[in-house]
Design an enzyme around this catalytic site. Structure first.
Site, PDB file in Angstrom:
ATOM      1  N   HIS A 109       0.875  -1.178   0.000  1.00  0.00           N
ATOM      2  CA  HIS A 109       0.000   0.000   0.000  1.00  0.00           C
ATOM      3  C   HIS A 109       0.909   1.224   0.000  1.00  0.00           C
ATOM      4  O   HIS A 109       1.982   1.196   0.619  1.00  0.00           O
ATOM      5  CB  HIS A 109      -0.831   0.133   1.281  1.00  0.00           C
ATOM      6  N   ASP A 112       2.250   1.978   3.395  1.00  0.00           N
ATOM      7  CA  ASP A 112       3.207   1.020   3.982  1.00  0.00           C
ATOM      8  C   ASP A 112       4.625   1.459   3.652  1.00  0.00           C
ATOM      9  O   ASP A 112       5.538   1.312   4.444  1.00  0.00           O
ATOM     10  CB  ASP A 112       3.091  -0.381   3.351  1.00  0.00           C
ATOM     11  N   GLU A 276      -9.210 -13.397  -1.590  1.00  0.00           N
ATOM     12  CA  GLU A 276      -8.507 -13.693  -0.334  1.00  0.00           C
ATOM     13  C   GLU A 276      -9.271 -14.786   0.404  1.00  0.00           C
ATOM     14  O   GLU A 276     -10.467 -14.654   0.671  1.00  0.00           O
ATOM     15  CB  GLU A 276      -8.401 -12.432   0.533  1.00  0.00           C
ATOM     16  N   ASP A 304      -4.977 -13.719  -2.540  1.00  0.00           N
ATOM     17  CA  ASP A 304      -4.345 -13.376  -1.268  1.00  0.00           C
ATOM     18  C   ASP A 304      -4.401 -14.637  -0.420  1.00  0.00           C
ATOM     19  O   ASP A 304      -5.465 -15.027   0.082  1.00  0.00           O
ATOM     20  CB  ASP A 304      -5.063 -12.198  -0.581  1.00  0.00           C
TER      21      ASP A 304
HETATM   22  C1  XLS Z   1      -7.617  -6.523   4.327  1.00  0.00           C
HETATM   23  C2  XLS Z   1      -7.150  -6.730   2.967  1.00  0.00           C
HETATM   24  C3  XLS Z   1      -6.002  -5.844   2.530  1.00  0.00           C
HETATM   25  C4  XLS Z   1      -5.862  -5.887   1.041  1.00  0.00           C
HETATM   26  C5  XLS Z   1      -5.094  -4.756   0.469  1.00  0.00           C
HETATM   27  O1  XLS Z   1      -8.387  -7.298   4.870  1.00  0.00           O
HETATM   28  O2  XLS Z   1      -6.844  -8.087   2.809  1.00  0.00           O
HETATM   29  O3  XLS Z   1      -4.830  -6.219   3.175  1.00  0.00           O
HETATM   30  O4  XLS Z   1      -5.295  -7.076   0.598  1.00  0.00           O
HETATM   31  O5  XLS Z   1      -5.658  -3.534   0.773  1.00  0.00           O
HETATM   32 NI    NI Z   2      -5.903  -8.970   1.154  1.00  0.00          NI
HETATM   33 NI    NI Z   3      -7.759  -9.445   4.469  1.00  0.00          NI
END
Ligand code: XLS
Ligand code: NI
Ligand code: NI
Length: 453
Positions: A109, A112, A276, A304
């Site tokens: 990000h 970050d 994710e 993810d």
């Molecule tokens: C949060 C998200 C975040 C995204 C990127 O729950 O997983 O980390 O991957 O903004």
């Molecule tokens: Ni994520």
């Molecule tokens: Ni997440």
């Protein structure tokens, strides 16, 4: 391939060299037991299939703080009062870690990598400075950027949302940040750009105009797409579904919700999904489900890789170690022909109680080995085709006669009625769930078990 290990002015992980494949017989916690980057599986190397990425936020920013207590890890790159000095040190630590792990990609990000400044212009300049240094380190090491993104959820101004904020002035700040993050992603050759709508949702329906907010989100994403393309971004825009946390309700609930939204706004050609695992489980699905829905729509972009805790409903972002999940996910990813320019990004953090620097390595090694094992098992399952053949046989009535005509749109509802009335009661056909589940176990624990080396 092996990346040149990077060590800046200070070595942040002393005593740990580049992690090597030592095979299943090794007891060394700082070695790969299954992930052998150059090993060919089904025509591609493990590195090419898995395209692993380390994430900046959990690995170098998170210190173990939770709502009940402060951090438990003091980062050796976070020692100065000057935020820009810390950011430079963190960048060095990050590239040292990436290259010692020998992963090909990383993700970040904006916030970050570089601290927010006192004005939009200062924030842009902080980011540009760090991006310049990151570019130098990429060039020196061969590291690549899987995706960049903007943090539109931490700063208090975004408490009511970024692109969906009821206050237009806040929407302009969201725009400024996404513009700069797109510039950064392009400068670093990023292969994708992610939107995760952390606060794009609501806490209370009584004070929210959901129709307006969703319309604003569509407009904002269209502007971002147009800007990205105008500066030469050729990669994929990704939306990362999540149903809740931090908001009670987030608009990008799950794969199917996001697919419908993208199509409604004419964004389906430029956007795909970043699935994710832990977000899918928060939505009440398995991660395999959300992956399959994305594949079916031709919109699987990236993963993810993490997992939640099955006993609670939080986004605990644990490292993916559960082999059943990894294998089922890999079956889907391989059957879809892979992730293209996506990858497996470890959006995962070590537990608050894991306080040794070494734990960061051990965690990533465990996750990489889990997906490497899953790759080998899923490749064998898919290439031997037992599950696929059984699946096909369940639908064989649609490959002939009226079943085929139904699929071709040649039948009406009245035709169906007449066929049912003239036919006889269909035979019950077993779905054989226990058999297919036990096939998975056979492949995981006998057919693919490797000899101890
Ligand atoms: C949060 C998200 C975040 C995204 C990127 O729950 O997983 O980390 O991957 O903004
Ligand atoms: Ni994520
Ligand atoms: Ni997440």
């Amino acid at each position: 391939m092996s990346r040149t290990p990077f060590v800046g002015q200070q070595e942040y992980f002393p005593g740990i060299g580049q992690i090597q494949y030592e095979g299943p017989g090794s007891d060394n916690p700082l070695s790969f037991k299954a992930y052998d980057a150059n090993k060919v599986v089904g025509g591609k190397t493990m590195e090419e299939h898995l395209r692993f990425a380390v994430c900046y936020w959990h690995t170098f920013c998170a210190d173990g703080a939770d709502p009940f207590g402060p951090g438990t890890r003091a980062h050796p790159w976070h020692t100065s009062d000057d935020k820009m000095v810390n950011a430079r040190n963190k960048l060095d630590a990050a590239f040292e870690f990436f290259t010692k792990m020998n992963v090909p990609f990383y993700c970040f990000h904006d916030r970050d990598m570089a601290p927010e400044g006192n004005s939009v212009a200062e924030s842009e300049s902080n980011l540009a400075t760090l991006v310049g240094l990151a570019k130098e380190r990429q060039d020196a090491t061969g590291m690549k950027l899987l995706w960049g993104t903007a943090n539109l959820f931490s700063h208090p101004r975004f408490m009511n949302g970024g692109a969906t904020n009821p206050n237009f002035d806040v929407v302009t700040y969201a725009g400024a940040q996404v513009k700069a993050a797109l510039d950064a992603t392009v400068a670093l050759g990023g292969q994708n750009y992610v939107f995760w709508g952390g606060r794009e949702g609501y806490a209370c329906l009584l004070n929210t105009n959901t129709a307006k907010e969703l319309d604003h989100l569509g407009r904002f994403l269209t502007m971002a797409r147009d800007y990205g393309r105008s500066i030469g971004f050729k990669g994929t825009f990704l939306i990362e579904p999540k149903p809740m946390e931090p908001m009670y309700h987030q608009y990008d609930v799950d794969s199917q919700t996001v697919i419908g939204f993208l199509r409604q706004h004419g964004l389906e050609k430029d956007f795909k999904l970043n699935i994710e695992a832990n977000h899918a489980t928060l939505a009440g699905h398995s991660s395999a489900h959300d992956l399959q829905m994305a594949v079916d729509a031709g919109m699987l972009g990236s993963v993810d890789a993490n997992r939640g805790n099955p006993q609670n409903g939080w986004d605990t972002d644990q490292f993916p170690m559960d082999m059943y999940d990894c294998v089922q996910n890999m079956i889907i990813v391989l059957a879809a022909g892979g992730l293209g320019n996506g990858g497996f990004n470890f959006d995962a953090k070590v537990r608050r109680e894991s306080t040794n620097l070494e734990d960061l390595f051990v965690a990533h090694i465990g996750g990489m080995d889990a997906y490497a094992r899953a790759l080998v098992i899923a490749d064998r399952i898919n290439s031997e085709g037992k599950l696929e053949a059984f699946k096909a046989s369940r639908y064989s009535s649609f490959t002939k006669a009226n079943g085929q005509r139904f699929e071709a749109g040649e039948l009406s509802l009245s035709d169906l009625r007449d066929m049912a009335a003239n036919g006889s009661e269909p035979a019950l056909e077993s779905g054989k769930q226990e058999w297919v589940e036990s096939i998975l176990n056979d492949y995981m624990f006998s057919r693919c078990s490797s000899k101890r080396g």
